[in-house]
Design an enzyme around this catalytic site. Structure first.
Site, PDB file in Angstrom:
ATOM      1  N   GLY A  13      28.823  54.403 -11.831  1.00  0.00           N
ATOM      2  CA  GLY A  13      28.560  55.813 -11.544  1.00  0.00           C
ATOM      3  C   GLY A  13      29.706  56.475 -10.813  1.00  0.00           C
ATOM      4  N   ASN A 108      30.905  47.061  -6.892  1.00  0.00           N
ATOM      5  CA  ASN A 108      30.763  45.604  -6.936  1.00  0.00           C
ATOM      6  C   ASN A 108      30.782  45.048  -8.355  1.00  0.00           C
ATOM      7  OD1 ASN A 108      30.539  45.078  -4.139  1.00  0.00           O
ATOM      8  ND2 ASN A 108      28.481  45.945  -4.161  1.00  0.00           N
ATOM      9  N   THR A 134      32.568  53.764  -4.375  1.00  0.00           N
ATOM     10  CA  THR A 134      31.115  53.788  -4.430  1.00  0.00           C
ATOM     11  C   THR A 134      30.583  54.764  -3.397  1.00  0.00           C
ATOM     12  OG1 THR A 134      29.069  52.623  -3.880  1.00  0.00           O
ATOM     13  CG2 THR A 134      31.056  51.699  -2.980  1.00  0.00           C
ATOM     14  N   ASP A 136      27.620  54.502  -2.314  1.00  0.00           N
ATOM     15  CA  ASP A 136      26.690  53.703  -1.505  1.00  0.00           C
ATOM     16  C   ASP A 136      27.351  52.968  -0.353  1.00  0.00           C
ATOM     17  OD1 ASP A 136      24.796  54.507  -3.270  1.00  0.00           O
ATOM     18  OD2 ASP A 136      24.693  52.621  -4.377  1.00  0.00           O
ATOM     19  N   MET A 179      20.633  59.081  -1.661  1.00  0.00           N
ATOM     20  CA  MET A 179      21.062  58.006  -2.555  1.00  0.00           C
ATOM     21  C   MET A 179      21.303  56.705  -1.769  1.00  0.00           C
ATOM     22  SD  MET A 179      23.674  59.826  -5.205  1.00  0.00           S
ATOM     23  CE  MET A 179      23.026  59.655  -6.861  1.00  0.00           C
ATOM     24  N   ARG A 181      20.249  52.700  -3.016  1.00  0.00           N
ATOM     25  CA  ARG A 181      18.991  51.985  -3.262  1.00  0.00           C
ATOM     26  C   ARG A 181      18.823  50.785  -2.322  1.00  0.00           C
ATOM     27  NH1 ARG A 181      14.958  52.430  -5.799  1.00  0.00           N
ATOM     28  NH2 ARG A 181      15.689  54.402  -6.615  1.00  0.00           N
ATOM     29  N   GLU A 236      16.279  56.405  -1.192  1.00  0.00           N
ATOM     30  CA  GLU A 236      15.574  56.328  -2.479  1.00  0.00           C
ATOM     31  C   GLU A 236      15.022  54.922  -2.734  1.00  0.00           C
ATOM     32  OE1 GLU A 236      18.279  56.900  -5.796  1.00  0.00           O
ATOM     33  OE2 GLU A 236      19.814  55.641  -4.896  1.00  0.00           O
ATOM     34  N   ARG A 288      26.610  63.145  -5.172  1.00  0.00           N
ATOM     35  CA  ARG A 288      27.920  62.556  -5.463  1.00  0.00           C
ATOM     36  C   ARG A 288      28.779  63.499  -6.306  1.00  0.00           C
ATOM     37  NH1 ARG A 288      25.604  57.895  -9.631  1.00  0.00           N
ATOM     38  NH2 ARG A 288      25.771  59.129 -11.525  1.00  0.00           N
TER      39      ARG A 288
END
Lengths: 386, 386
Positions: A13, A108, A134, A136, A179, A181, A236, A288
């Site tokens: 993403g 990753n 990323t 995240d 965002m 997870r 989320e 994002r």
């Protein structure tokens, strides 16, 4: 001198600064007399297998500049699961196109690909280098990944703005879904919305802690009695005490999973159980893709790791990822060490316990101190008389 | 000369430029030698009854400037339903505080209040003037209301950015939920995201047309086959063929209602019925609170109507609202006629048929032509090679 071609590939993403790293790669590669064509694989790893390459060395300055403010990825991406056979095939394709330097930009999963591609090319003179990315922030072995600072800035800004809205007309509980997870880094960054430690977000729930519905309802009810309007930020990916997502997956097809909306679920819970008006806010992909919230620092660092990856490949480095490490000292400065790819492959960096408060409904001061420099430019200063 | 006090009151939900109108009111009132104190009612109409007034004539230039970039309302608001008795009580309070000029800033409901307050004050020398405001753009008798242009800019920008994200990794259907329960003006403005008429949003569904689930699924499936990634923008207030909301209310208490999330519902429908990955995006309150998407034109017009309201009250106008009318000619220019309040009271302006395409899944070119000047500054220009 023999010239060779370079290939840049995007995986997974997008982030708000993925195209900024692309900008860094192109500008650095253009300045080297050892690189001829700068191929972009159109559509990620799948694009390599389709030999869908586009030479970006011909881009004008003006088009290059647009990359810095284009969300998504200008060359596409993919989430295709590669097979052993695919890796061998790729090695042949590199040879066919005189590609000596291969850069993979991703998280990753993409770093795992990076390692396997290098392995498949081990008998050939091909240098595979990873560029981290990323929203995240869950890539191991680095302080933070490009993309995270913008996602952090986004959630902090949105929370401060929604907080101002709710303060103006304090009639409901707002559940904002962030965002991330498995890792709570973005959710946690919402705490940066507070001014002098006060105001929204009033509660923060992270995926690293088991979500306790009853404790959540207690917290919300108490704050609603006190304030009228309550702003809650949740990941989320909230999970219950046995590790199951509190909202089950509603779509599952191979690696592609989509869960129901945690914010919708929790707003419904507050309404049913407490009889208090509640609403959900799910900025979703805007988290994002928002260019207005792109962090200047994030953009600069994304460009830098792109440049460093080209330099590393030219220097004969292989199976490494360009890292980001904070240099010591009072002022925020970073270094970009090269990290062996096996150290980052598929390992997930979660929010450590020390950054979560004992009740599990907020972050600690230590987290805020560490995260603040990443936003750099201060958030806007709002004024209120009520 | 006798000096009197002015009172400014906010009603209903905020917009991105509500505080800009407040800025206009304060700066204009400060420049008049007939106005002494500039009272703000803290907390809307309820604040008047509580006599919760704050004198803003003492604000510094720096604090005034912050109003232009503060979301929500800096003086609070309310949705309290006033009684006959409240109106009479208000008239006495105005007398007690030497208030001669009363400005109400709000939408349809607030203009109704405006009319009733003026009626209750009819035997006294009190001038009540309305200032329009609504993100929904549903106030009758005016071209558009302050607040709408920023909400339009927000949805167009978010749709373009999410469109770029989905184009980069075209693996799902994105359902973006826009504000505007009964009027589709905001939802429609998402069409401004398109570049040369192409790209996201691929489908637009408005509350003025009965929502046909089967036609929607057909549209989505066809576009998914063609594009992979599909971006759909829907109004939060979609209704079925008999006028019932497609998602029932999940909270109802007097005038306060909260519906379930249409985007969540439709994403689930696409997954269940078509087996295609779909996700919901609900920017929610960010749609009216995002300062980065505040439109410069909207801010200027909001300041202007605030100023004009003060001038009108000083000129002895009463029971009028400051309107916005487009002047003729090629270039975008507006006039601010005073509109009798009974012409705007509680009347809702919906998107006319001519702005909706025959299939009911898009807007017309005529709508786009009319809406474009309101965004004024062009949306960012993204670049793609995929």
């Amino acid at each position: 001198m023999d010239k060779h071609n370079l290939l840049i590939v995007h995986g997974g993403g997008p982030t708000a600064v993925l195209n900024s790293s692309l900008y860094g790669v192109i500008t650095e590669a253009k300045s080297s007399d050892r690189i001829d064509k700068i191929y972009a694989s159109i559509g990620g790893s799948e694009g390599i297998l389709r030999e869908s390459f586009k030479d970006l060395s011909v881009l004008t300055e003006s088009d290059l500049g647009k990359l810095l403010h284009t969300p998504g990825t200008a060359i596409g991406s993919s989430r295709y699961a590669l097979t052993e056979e695919d890796y061998c095939h790729m090695a042949d394709i590199f040879l066919k196109y005189n590609i000596k330097y291969v850069l993979f930009n991703g998280g990753n999963g993409t770093m795992d690909t990076c390692g396997k591609v290098q392995e498949a090319c081990k008998d050939r003179e091909i240098y595979v280098v990873g560029i981290p990315k990323t929203v995240d922030n869950d890539i191991a072995s680095i302080d933070h990944a490009p993309g995270y600072a913008s996602a952090a800035r986004f959630i902090a800004t949105a929370t401060a703005e929604i907080g101002a809205d709710v303060r103006a007309l304090p009639i409901h509980v707002c559940i904002i879904e962030a965002m991330g997870r498995n890792a709570g880094w973005i959710t946690a960054a919402s705490a940066l919305a507070r001014k002098d430690g006060k105001g929204a977000p009033h509660l923060i729930y992270l995926p690293e802690r088991a979500f306790d519905e009853e404790a959540f309802l207690e917290d919300v009810e108490r704050l609603y009695q006190e304030l009228g309007g309550v702003v809650v930020v949740v990941s989320e990916g909230l999970k219950d005490s046995v590790g199951n997502p509190i909202v089950p997956p509603i779509f599952q097809q191979g690696r592609s999973v989509y869960y129901g909306d945690v914010s919708t679920h929790l707003a419904g819970l507050v309404i049913r159980r407490l009889g208090i008006k509640a609403r959900s806010e799910k900025p979703g992909l805007s988290g994002r893709a928002s260019m207005a919230n792109q962090s200047g620092l994030d953009r600069e660092e994304a460009i830098l790791v792109g440049r460093e990856a080209v330099k590393a490949a030219l220097a004969g480095q292989a199976a490494v990822m360009v890292g980001i490490r904070r240099a010591g000292g009072e002022e925020y400065r970073i270094e970009t060490p090269l990290i062996p790819i096996e150290k980052v492959m598929l390992e997930e960096k979660k929010l450590p316990e020390k950054f979560i408060n004992p009740r599990g409904n907020d972050v600690t001061e230590e987290f805020i101190r560490g995260c603040r420099p990443l936003l750099r430019e201060p958030l806007p200063d709002f004024i209120h008389f009520n």
